[in-house]
Design a protein around this motif. Structure first.
Motif, PDB file in Angstrom:
ATOM      1  N   THR A 156       1.786  21.366   0.378  1.00 17.21           N
ATOM      2  CA  THR A 156      -0.065  21.194   0.849  1.00 17.21           C
ATOM      3  C   THR A 156      -0.494  20.573   1.421  1.00 17.21           C
ATOM      4  O   THR A 156      -0.798  20.060   2.312  1.00 17.21           O
ATOM      5  N   TYR A 157      -0.405  19.388   0.375  1.00 15.99           N
ATOM      6  CA  TYR A 157      -0.808  17.937   0.315  1.00 15.99           C
ATOM      7  C   TYR A 157       0.770  17.138   0.757  1.00 15.99           C
ATOM      8  O   TYR A 157       0.207  16.046   1.613  1.00 15.99           O
ATOM      9  N   ALA A 158       2.072  17.217   1.175  1.00 16.82           N
ATOM     10  CA  ALA A 158       2.928  16.802   1.394  1.00 16.82           C
ATOM     11  C   ALA A 158       3.832  17.441   2.474  1.00 16.82           C
ATOM     12  O   ALA A 158       5.265  17.196   2.163  1.00 16.82           O
ATOM     13  N   LEU A 185       4.515  12.911  -0.655  1.00 14.31           N
ATOM     14  CA  LEU A 185       6.461  12.849   0.207  1.00 14.31           C
ATOM     15  C   LEU A 185       6.658  12.546  -0.300  1.00 14.31           C
ATOM     16  O   LEU A 185       7.803  11.991  -1.081  1.00 14.31           O
ATOM     17  N   LEU A 186       6.823  10.702  -0.154  1.00 14.73           N
ATOM     18  CA  LEU A 186       7.596   9.677  -0.680  1.00 14.73           C
ATOM     19  C   LEU A 186       7.987   9.758  -2.951  1.00 14.73           C
ATOM     20  O   LEU A 186       8.794   9.492  -3.490  1.00 14.73           O
ATOM     21  N   LEU A 187       6.335  10.009  -3.202  1.00 12.34           N
ATOM     22  CA  LEU A 187       6.636   9.819  -4.158  1.00 12.34           C
ATOM     23  C   LEU A 187       7.434  11.482  -5.132  1.00 12.34           C
ATOM     24  O   LEU A 187       8.287  11.000  -6.122  1.00 12.34           O
ATOM     25  N   ARG A 188       7.003  12.470  -4.232  1.00 13.30           N
ATOM     26  CA  ARG A 188       7.765  13.839  -4.708  1.00 13.30           C
ATOM     27  C   ARG A 188       9.100  13.237  -4.339  1.00 13.30           C
ATOM     28  O   ARG A 188       9.921  13.362  -5.643  1.00 13.30           O
ATOM     29  N   GLN A 222       0.822  -1.114  -0.214  1.00 10.84           N
ATOM     30  CA  GLN A 222       0.421  -0.042   0.147  1.00 10.84           C
ATOM     31  C   GLN A 222       0.839   1.182   0.154  1.00 10.84           C
ATOM     32  O   GLN A 222       1.553   1.828   0.609  1.00 10.84           O
ATOM     33  N   LEU A 223       0.283   2.181  -1.165  1.00  9.82           N
ATOM     34  CA  LEU A 223       1.471   3.629  -0.428  1.00  9.82           C
ATOM     35  C   LEU A 223      -0.140   3.805  -0.834  1.00  9.82           C
ATOM     36  O   LEU A 223      -0.834   4.746  -1.407  1.00  9.82           O
ATOM     37  N   GLY A 224      -0.234   4.902   0.181  1.00 10.05           N
ATOM     38  CA  GLY A 224      -1.258   5.929   0.431  1.00 10.05           C
ATOM     39  C   GLY A 224      -1.332   7.537  -0.481  1.00 10.05           C
ATOM     40  O   GLY A 224      -0.553   7.500  -0.678  1.00 10.05           O
ATOM     41  N   ASN A 225      -2.885   7.627  -0.626  1.00 11.90           N
ATOM     42  CA  ASN A 225      -2.964   8.709  -1.446  1.00 11.90           C
ATOM     43  C   ASN A 225      -3.243   9.753  -0.131  1.00 11.90           C
ATOM     44  O   ASN A 225      -4.044  10.516  -0.338  1.00 11.90           O
ATOM     45  N   ASP A 226      -2.106   9.987   0.365  1.00 11.88           N
ATOM     46  CA  ASP A 226      -2.045  10.991   1.669  1.00 11.88           C
ATOM     47  C   ASP A 226      -0.507  11.550   1.961  1.00 11.88           C
ATOM     48  O   ASP A 226       0.043  11.425   0.782  1.00 11.88           O
ATOM     49  N   LYS A 227      -0.897  11.925   2.607  1.00 15.76           N
ATOM     50  CA  LYS A 227       0.689  13.313   2.690  1.00 15.76           C
ATOM     51  C   LYS A 227       1.978  12.316   2.960  1.00 15.76           C
ATOM     52  O   LYS A 227       3.023  12.772   2.637  1.00 15.76           O
TER      53      LYS A 227
END
Length: 529
Positions: free
Chosen positions: A266-268, A106-109, A97-102
């Motif tokens: 803002t989101y991460a 953050l990890l995707l960025r 699971q990779l959360g669609n959350d902060k």
């Protein structure tokens, strides 16, 4: 939620199944399987900073690996961020699971930024929790050095979880198999393995409920083994490139622009600063890498192992390919004691036979799992309840984690704040000498349906660190489950404070909740749990 709905599938009436089949008629199946060019891990090299650090940690080379426990969630997230930022050649990330959350954003960025530095990024996700994330993932995959692949993917209704269930029910035999592995490898030199998914609740960043978990940072031969396992999955027939199943009309430039917006501060937001040292007195990973010759990592025999990805196809060439089988074989070598920590625990008839055999040989057995009120999979807990009395009669030490008890324990009171606390660590300690850790729960789903990853470590030092961190010799923050005087029912004794309350019914749960779950359990095959 996956288990709850998946388990109700066999109880659906024929008209409902017929309606689902009609809805799915004409829907696209999996795209044709065209061979992808094989992709292999980039080996550790002294040309990278992490490669040089790994060499220093493993000098002289003696076949052992260097290990550092990640007990506190904040340090586990920080370790990933440090490894991403220091990577120079490759990052291989595998997760359920990779959360669609902060945290997930953050990890995707950070992975995107690494790809732009020239680091090769391979992100392998199980596709169960990716609903509504295609745009984000395509944004990462639009980078020349980044690739995203999906394990056993959904093809239709990808944008919404509710509509995905139609496909799930219509292709139940295939989609009921999931990749539960968790692995993170940086520059082929250092790796993180354990139980944490990449979402807020696994790093104490949720305001609703957070998980107590465990991982290791590793360097040495065990990393090479782990990287080879990643390659086996990455190149398997069960894995598809994201672009093969997630269509888009956006151009790469548009995807990159959307990604920038979706992963901004803002989101991460970044995590809070860390304390100077963790629970074991170790500084953050950055400080250790900056002074690698003074870093006090544990040296131990360690080996990585995993299920074959073909388990998702129902193809297991030999029982030894099963991580669960190897896990039980390891437990069977115990001479004095076994401590099992698992959020979901259903021993089944085979497990009870093993427990009985161990007790007949004088093995002290302790099981720590979630209470009904604090399990995120309460149906599993209801099925576990069927074995409690028999385990206690055999002399098993049984404990259940409870938010209310944890809040009375000084170690967890400030950590949980207003959120619920739940156990998610998957651990076994054998004879205070061996530690088994990874992604595998002790339930039929992990044994038969999901793929799992694990690490076996022979280390007295690691065992002692775990005994200290989780207070396993004097457990607090849990209920101790014992037999009532009648020998046929159980009661719960609190351990979180001096009062040690005694309860005769499931702690912190209502009669209505227990009745509803009991009724559901009648329709749920235990082998799906």
């Amino acid at each position: 939620m996956h288990k709850l709905i998946a388990l109700l599938f066999p109880a659906l009436r024929a008209p409902v199944l017929l309606l689902i089949a009609l809805v799915l008629t004409g829907c696209a199946g999996l795209p044709p399987r065209t061979p992808e060019p094989p992709s292999q891990a980039i080996a550790a090299s002294p040309a990278t900073a992490l490669g040089r650090a790994a060499v220093r940690l493993n000098t002289p080379p003696d076949g052992l690996s260097s290990l550092r426990p990640l007990i506190e969630a904040s340090y586990a997230l920080d370790a990933r961020l440090e490894l991403i930022r220091r990577a120079q050649s490759s990052l291989d990330v595998q997760t359920y699971q990779l959360g669609n959350d902060k945290t997930g954003r953050l990890l995707l960025r950070e992975l995107r930024d690494a790809a732009r530095r020239g680091v090769r990024v391979r992100l392998l996700l199980d596709d169960f929790y990716t609903a509504g994330m295609d745009r984000l993932l395509l944004g990462l995959a639009s980078e020349p050095n980044a690739e995203v692949r999906l394990f056993n993917p959904f093809v239709n209704f990808r944008d919404h979880s509710s509509s995905r269930w139609l496909e799930f029910f219509g292709d139940f035999r295939r989609l009921n198999h999931r990749m539960h592995n968790k692995l993170f490898v940086a520059d082929g030199a250092m790796a993180i393995a354990g139980g944490r998914n990449l979402a807020d609740e696994y790093f104490q960043r949720s305001e609703v409920a957070n998980f107590i978990d465990f991982e290791l940072v590793m360097a040495g031969p065990v990393v090479t083994e782990s990287a080879a396992i990643f390659d086996t999955y990455w190149n398997s027939d069960v894995v598809y490139p994201l672009q093969r199943v997630a269509g888009t009309t956006r151009t790469p430039a548009e995807l990159k622009s959307a990604f920038d917006a979706d992963t901004g501060r803002t989101y991460a937001p970044p995590p809070d600063p860390l304390p100077a040292t963790d629970l074991l007195g170790d500084p953050p990973l950055a400080a250790q890498l900056a002074n690698i010759d003074e870093a006090k990592w544990m040296r131990a025999e360690a080996h990585a192992t995993a299920d074959s990805p073909n388990k998702a196809l129902g193809v297991m060439a030999h029982p030894t390919e099963s991580l669960a089988q190897r896990f039980h074989e390891m437990l069977a070598t115990a001479q004095s004691s076994v401590v099992v920590i698992s959020p979901y625990f259903i021993p089944g008839d085979e497990g009870m036979a093993r427990i009985r055999m161990g007790r007949d040989h004088g093995i002290n057995i302790t099981v720590i799992t979630n209470s009904l009120a604090d399990s995120d999979e309460p149906l599993v807990n209801i099925n576990y309840n069927r074995y409690r009395v028999d385990m206690l009669k055999l002399g098993v030490n049984l404990y259940e984690v409870s938010t209310q008890q944890l809040r009375r324990s000084g170690q967890f009171r400030d950590l949980l704040k207003k959120a619920r606390g739940r156990l998610h660590a998957k651990l076994a300690l054998v004879d205070r000498q061996w530690v088994l850790l990874g992604s595998m729960n002790l339930d039929p789903r992990s044994a038969r349906l999901n793929t799992e990853f694990g690490v076996r470590v022979r280390s007295f030092d690691l065992t002692q660190a775990l005994l200290f961190a989780y207070q396993l010799d004097d457990i607090e923050g849990v209920y101790r489950v014992v037999l009532k005087p009648d020998g046929q029912n159980v009661q719960w004794i609190g351990t979180g404070d001096v009062t040690n309350e005694v309860l005769d019914s499931e702690p912190d749960s209502s009669m209505l909740t227990r009745l509803q779950l009991l009724l559901f359990s009648w329709f749920v095959p235990t082998d799906q749990l």
